[in-house]
Write an enzyme that holds these catalytic residues in place. Structure first.
Site: not given
Length: 361
Positions: A22, A208
């Site tokens: 990210h 996740e």
């Protein structure tokens, strides 16, 4: 005779491929300090060293929600074109210095418009920075954008259309991210169907912090090309007392279809998806030959790099350079690049790079 354990320096030199990172999770602490001073944003620490420690300690809470809160400060300093371009350029420089030869960097354009920029201007600023970073690297790294929509918001179709508008100008694909619980990927089904109609690529954060239903929806309803994390696929695998392994229907599908898993070991430990590197499902999934890839997720929050991630795996599982080469080729095969470009990086960069390291042992 077993292969020698690769050293940290060998791992740093090895060509690496990064699919899950990210942009707003990889800023240099000093850059945050300087950009915050320019706009008057108050930080939890005043110097780069203390700030770096604050980020890793705050992210190391075992909670995905708390982990995501650390982004308030990085996003705050990325609200104008020059700042975004600087962050993007430094990202490429840092990855190139770490031996990364190909990277797909994701971010949510909708989070960078508070200063008055349009979504299109945000993407242009990121591309400006990426181009500058790649130019400075002298061709040692190729970087592409992944445009992310936030799963708790309602702009996914807009972001998907933006990804298509920019797909020949540096954007490789689309993604959704954010808290999984309560925000299933099917909320954004229209955006995924649009991407499919446009013959475009997309990945979905799934499996996740939430379990198998998130993975199942991402694949069977939304048609994801890759799974962002996907660590909870381990819940569909049973290991008996005698060591025999049985795959459930979903795990079998993921392995049979060679669906890439964008695994981020250190980040998963911070968010509570795994207890330690040695206990991380990546070990068993690699042994079972799932399409495993190794990634950083958020280099600042996890205090990590691709070299750090691979060193951790070598220490936990006694992996060799050949194993690291396997992870790297898995990632390059799974990249959202045209086939001939993927093959060229594998044949002309990855394989020769690892061959040189093996020959030098």
């Amino acid at each position: 005779m077993s292969a020698p354990t690769p050293t940290r320096d060998q791992i740093r030199q090895a060509p690496k491929v990064l699919l899950h990172d990210h942009l707003d999770g990889g800023l240099r602490p000093q850059t945050i300090v300087e950009l915050a001073a320019e706009i008057g944003h108050e930080l939890p620490a005043g110097d780069a060293g203390s700030l770096a420690r604050w980020f890793t300690e705050s992210a190391d809470s075992g909670s995905l929600v708390r982990y995501l809160e650390t982004f308030d400060h990085t996003v705050a300093v990325m609200q104008n074109g020059p700042a975004i371009a600087r962050v993007a350029r430094e990202c490429v420089e840092d990855l190139a210095a770490d031996g990364v030869v190909y990277a797909e960097i994701r971010y949510a354009p909708e989070q960078h418009v508070e200063g008055g920029m349009s979504l299109d201007e945000v993407v242009a600023a990121v591309q400006e920075g990426f181009d500058a970073g790649m130019s400075a690297s002298g061709g040692r790294i190729v970087v592409r954008q992944l445009l992310t929509a936030m799963r708790h918001q309602a702009r996914s179709m807009e972001i998907a259309e933006l990804a298509i508008a920019w797909r020949d100008r540096g954007v490789a694909g689309f993604d959704i991210a954010g808290a999984e619980a309560g925000f299933p990927p099917t909320r954004h089904l229209d955006a995924f169907e649009y991407m499919q109609r446009e013959n475009a690529h997309f990945t979905i954060h799934a499996g996740e912090a939430f379990g198998l239903p998130s993975i199942w929806e991402a694949l069977q309803w939304c048609g994801a090309d890759r799974l962002g994390h996907g660590v909870r696929i381990i819940d569909n695998i049973t290991v008996a007392d005698d060591g025999s392994v049985e795959l459930g229907r979903l795990a079998s599908y993921v392995r049979d279809k060679r669906i890439p898993l964008e695994m981020c070991p250190r980040s998963n430990i911070q968010t509570g998806a795994a207890e330690s590197i040695a206990e991380h499902p990546i070990g068993l999934l690699t042994e079972l030959r799932f399409r495993v890839t190794v990634n950083t997720d958020n280099r600042l929050m996890s205090g990590t790099s691709m070299t750090d991630e691979m060193v951790g795996l070598v220490e936990a599982f006694d992996y060799s350079l050949e194993d690291l080469r396997w992870f790297t080729i898995n990632a390059m095969k799974s990249a959202f690049l045209p086939f001939d470009e993927r093959l060229a990086i594998i044949d002309e960069v990855v394989k020769p790079g690892y061959a040189a390291l093996v020959a030098a042992r």
